[in-house]
Design a protein around this motif. Structure first.
Motif, PDB file in Angstrom:
ATOM      1  N   VAL A  84       0.964  -1.262  -0.026  1.00 48.76           N
ATOM      2  CA  VAL A  84      -0.034   0.098   0.079  1.00 48.76           C
ATOM      3  C   VAL A  84       1.001   1.088  -0.023  1.00 48.76           C
ATOM      4  N   LEU A  85       2.103   1.313   0.793  1.00 46.99           N
ATOM      5  CA  LEU A  85       2.603   2.453   0.798  1.00 46.99           C
ATOM      6  C   LEU A  85       3.399   2.644  -0.322  1.00 46.99           C
ATOM      7  N   LEU A  86       3.901   1.592  -0.960  1.00 49.62           N
ATOM      8  CA  LEU A  86       4.740   1.719  -2.449  1.00 49.62           C
ATOM      9  C   LEU A  86       3.783   2.237  -3.490  1.00 49.62           C
ATOM     10  N   ALA A  87       2.441   1.759  -3.533  1.00 51.19           N
ATOM     11  CA  ALA A  87       1.339   2.328  -4.321  1.00 51.19           C
ATOM     12  C   ALA A  87       1.089   3.649  -4.222  1.00 51.19           C
ATOM     13  N   VAL A  88       1.234   4.342  -2.834  1.00 49.11           N
ATOM     14  CA  VAL A  88       0.812   5.651  -2.514  1.00 49.11           C
ATOM     15  C   VAL A  88       1.795   6.413  -3.255  1.00 49.11           C
ATOM     16  N   MET A  89       3.121   5.821  -2.733  1.00 52.90           N
ATOM     17  CA  MET A  89       4.396   6.604  -3.342  1.00 52.90           C
ATOM     18  C   MET A  89       4.248   6.834  -4.854  1.00 52.90           C
ATOM     19  N   VAL A  90       4.040   5.722  -5.448  1.00 52.70           N
ATOM     20  CA  VAL A  90       4.181   5.769  -7.061  1.00 52.70           C
ATOM     21  C   VAL A  90       3.125   6.690  -7.616  1.00 52.70           C
ATOM     22  N   LEU A  91       1.827   6.486  -7.037  1.00 50.14           N
ATOM     23  CA  LEU A  91       0.933   7.402  -7.552  1.00 50.14           C
ATOM     24  C   LEU A  91       1.155   8.847  -7.151  1.00 50.14           C
ATOM     25  N   GLY A  92       1.746   9.203  -5.823  1.00 50.64           N
ATOM     26  CA  GLY A  92       2.237  10.339  -5.575  1.00 50.64           C
ATOM     27  C   GLY A  92       3.214  10.977  -6.780  1.00 50.64           C
ATOM     28  N   TYR A  93       4.276  10.251  -6.935  1.00 52.63           N
ATOM     29  CA  TYR A  93       5.183  10.584  -8.025  1.00 52.63           C
ATOM     30  C   TYR A  93       4.728  10.811  -9.223  1.00 52.63           C
ATOM     31  N   LEU A  94       3.769  10.121  -9.756  1.00 58.38           N
ATOM     32  CA  LEU A  94       2.964  10.271 -10.904  1.00 58.38           C
ATOM     33  C   LEU A  94       2.284  11.355 -11.055  1.00 58.38           C
ATOM     34  N   LEU A  95       1.520  11.555  -9.956  1.00 57.38           N
ATOM     35  CA  LEU A  95       0.785  13.088  -9.946  1.00 57.38           C
ATOM     36  C   LEU A  95       1.561  14.167  -9.961  1.00 57.38           C
TER      37      LEU A  95
END
Length: 98
Positions: A84-95
């Protein structure tokens, strides 16, 4: 022996038999047995032992705790948190890259 009809004391064991009961709760005597000692007893019903661990049984049979929730090992829980943390970090980077 006179025919016994509840309510009253069981002719076999002396326990109180309430009105409408079809058998004595204590010894199992009933009108079919003639309210005598030849009545079937409650032994041998194949009930679990007194030291039966219900929570252990549920865990072994269903892999869940007493409330029915599936129990997770600590390792599995940490893997989920990491994903979940990795997904949040990747989503934050992409945004933020927009």
């Amino acid at each position: 022996m006179a025919r016994f009809k509840p309510p009253g004391q069981c002719p076999n064991c002396g326990e109180w038999v309430p009105r409408g009961a079809v058998a004595c709760d204590d010894c199992g005597s009933c009108s079919k047995s003639g309210w005598n000692e030849a009545a079937e007893t409650y032994d041998g019903l194949d009930l679990p032992d007194e030291d039966f661990d219900y929570d252990d049984f549920i865990q072994r049979e269903f892999g869940a705790d007493r409330e029915g929730r599936a129990s997770l090992s600590k390792e599995t829980l940490w893997k989920i948190v990491a994903a979940v943390l990795l997904a949040v970090m990747v989503l934050g980077y992409l945004l933020s890259a927009r």
